[in-house]
Design an enzyme around this catalytic site. Structure first.
Site, PDB file in Angstrom:
ATOM      1  CB  SER A 103      -0.930   0.013   1.223  1.00 22.34           C
ATOM      2  OG  SER A 103      -0.168  -0.018   2.414  1.00 22.34           O
ATOM      3  CG  ASP A 104       2.702   5.059  -1.315  1.00 20.18           C
ATOM      4  OD1 ASP A 104       3.761   4.785  -0.705  1.00 20.18           O
ATOM      5  OD2 ASP A 104       2.442   6.202  -1.728  1.00 20.18           O
TER       6      ASP A 104
END
Length: 227
Positions: A103-104
């Site tokens: 994720s980011d």
């Protein structure tokens, strides 16, 4: 790493609907992040998981739109982790299905993407800008089936409104150093920050880097594709 049991049905599912749903396979999870917040959120969701870190140069990957940037970064993290593991072990016929979650997140303030501050002055600029104002967060989640290579991704957004943040609080946060490890220097649940949060529009876990609802949906999609 223990296998996770099949997921229960979400929402108000009737017994008839449950009976018609195909059974989900047992699976393992790898969380591709060193973030304490993400580990905490995934554990809160009831999952057992292994942690691996991507260690990529995020600054070398640029996109103008925050939605595109966070998606390409989450995919780059997955690629980096996959390049370091013995992927054939996960592809064997009798191997337990393993899902890699990456994720980011970025903070957007006044139309400008804010990533992790790289200096005290930049952190100070970020935090002073949030005082009495609001920011948006744009986060991505990518779930990769390591057996098939198939990926499932999505975006989640939230907004955070702040009261005026005293300069003393900002300096204390900078001196602690914790602001340098999070996008935009934004620490929603830090005891110094929390009293000055006026409102959150969206999910708190999204602001913290791993939206639960989106992650759950993508995990389920990946598992249903295998059932």
């Amino acid at each position: 790493m223990a296998s996770n049991p099949p997921l229960p049905s979400l929402g108000e599912t009737t017994s008839k609907e449950m009976a018609s749903n195909p059974p989900l396979p047992s699976f393992k999870i790898i969380l591709g992040s060193s973030s304490v917040a993400r580990r905490h959120i995934l554990a809160e969701m009831g999952y057992e998981f292994e942690v691996m870190t991507a260690d990529i140069d995020e600054k070398s990957i640029r996109r103008e739109k925050p939605e595109e940037l966070v998606m390409v970064l989450a995919e780059a993290k997955a690629d980096a982790i996959i390049s370091r593991i013995k992927i054939t072990d996960y592809k064997e016929k009798d191997a337990v299905l393993t899902l890699l979650i990456t994720s980011d997140i970025v903070v957007v303030h006044e139309g400008i993407i804010r990533e992790k501050p790289t200096s005290k002055e930049e952190a100070r600029q970020f935090l002073k800008g949030y005082s009495g104002d609001h920011v948006s967060t744009v986060g991505s989640v990518v779930v990769t089936n390591l057996k098939t290579g198939t990926r499932y991704g999505g975006l989640d957004k939230a907004e955070v409104y702040f009261h005026d943040i005293p300069d003393e609080i900002i300096e204390n946060l900078i001196d602690e150093g914790v602001v340098f490890g999070v996008a935009g220097g934004l620490l929603l649940e830090h005891p110094l920050t929390l009293p000055f949060v006026e409102a959150v529009v969206g999910a708190t876990d999204s602001v913290m880097g791993l939206p639960k609802a989106l992650t759950e949906r993508l995990v389920r999609e990946a598992l249903l594709a295998e059932s």
